[in-house]
Design an enzyme around this catalytic site. Structure first.
Site, PDB file in Angstrom:
ATOM      1  N   VAL A   2      -3.239  -0.916   0.238  1.00 44.88           N
ATOM      2  CA  VAL A   2      -1.915  -1.295   0.722  1.00 44.88           C
ATOM      3  C   VAL A   2      -1.774  -2.788   0.482  1.00 44.88           C
ATOM      4  O   VAL A   2      -2.760  -3.501   0.345  1.00 44.88           O
ATOM      5  CB  VAL A   2      -1.689  -0.947   2.215  1.00 44.88           C
ATOM      6  CG1 VAL A   2      -1.609   0.559   2.418  1.00 44.88           C
ATOM      7  CG2 VAL A   2      -2.751  -1.548   3.103  1.00 44.88           C
ATOM      8  N   SER A   3      -0.523  -3.253   0.441  1.00 46.99           N
ATOM      9  CA  SER A   3      -0.279  -4.647   0.068  1.00 46.99           C
ATOM     10  C   SER A   3      -0.455  -5.637   1.209  1.00 46.99           C
ATOM     11  O   SER A   3      -0.789  -6.795   0.984  1.00 46.99           O
ATOM     12  CB  SER A   3       1.131  -4.789  -0.508  1.00 46.99           C
ATOM     13  OG  SER A   3       1.243  -4.027  -1.674  1.00 46.99           O
ATOM     14  N   THR A   4      -0.201  -5.203   2.445  1.00 46.67           N
ATOM     15  CA  THR A   4      -0.262  -6.137   3.566  1.00 46.67           C
ATOM     16  C   THR A   4      -1.087  -5.564   4.714  1.00 46.67           C
ATOM     17  O   THR A   4      -1.273  -4.354   4.818  1.00 46.67           O
ATOM     18  CB  THR A   4       1.143  -6.473   4.098  1.00 46.67           C
ATOM     19  OG1 THR A   4       1.753  -5.267   4.564  1.00 46.67           O
ATOM     20  CG2 THR A   4       2.013  -7.108   3.019  1.00 46.67           C
TER      21      THR A   4
END
Length: 187
Positions: free
Chosen positions: A8-10
């Protein structure tokens, strides 16, 4: 062995849906990163690639979890192949352990890259169109022209410190340093 990779990006996004799907697909080992896909340095991805053995199959829920650009995706999948392992994406039903799967993988990756480039192109066109109509996006300037004049005066004539000026104007020291001198060059 089926090896799962999730990303996931964050930090505030959850890996749960990906890890559940990978476990259901038979992943015996899971690696997960919470970092942007555009970053090539992903600790868990690198650790996974180092541990690959002949016959392993790297599995992801969607191939964009592995990379954001076609070039990066192809390089990673080539690294996986060079280690004798295969690549499988659940959402796109891609499995590079077969010739047909390799063909489908390259077609899907090319289409995804094309779509990302089109989105970027449309964004640039929209911004250019807005600028022509006088709308300028982005953050408003931290200092008005009058405030910049005052910063120059305080800095150049009164010889006040950058830190003091920043505190007075409630801006960062970097903003104060970026104010040009009277000749238009940065101080």
């Amino acid at each position: 062995m089926i090896i799962g990779y999730a990303r996931v990006s964050t930090d505030d996004q959850s890996l749960d849906a990906q890890t559940d799907a990978l476990t259901a697909a038979g992943a015996g080992k899971l690696f997960a990163d919470k970092i942007s896909g555009s970053k090539r340095e992903r600790p868990e991805l690198d650790r996974m690639l180092e541990q690959l053995r002949d016959g392993d199959v790297v599995t992801v829920t969607k191939y964009d979890r592995l990379a954001r650009s076609l070039k990066d995706l192809l390089e990673i999948v080539e690294t996986i192949r060079a280690r004798g392992a295969g690549f499988r994406s659940l959402a796109e039903d891609i499995d590079t352990t077969t010739p047909a799967g390799r063909l489908v993988f390259h077609v899907f990756a090319s289409i995804a890259q094309f779509e990302r480039e089109r989105i970027s192109e449309r964004t640039r066109e929209g911004l250019a169109s807005a600028r022509k109509r006088g709308r300028i996006g982005g953050r408003p300037p931290a200092l008005t022209s009058a405030q910049k004049d005052e910063v120059r005066r305080m800095r150049d004539q009164e010889h006040r410190s950058t830190q003091e000026i920043a505190r007075l104007f409630k801006v960062s020291e970097r903003t104060v340093r970026r104010v040009e001198d009277v000749n238009g060059t940065l101080k």
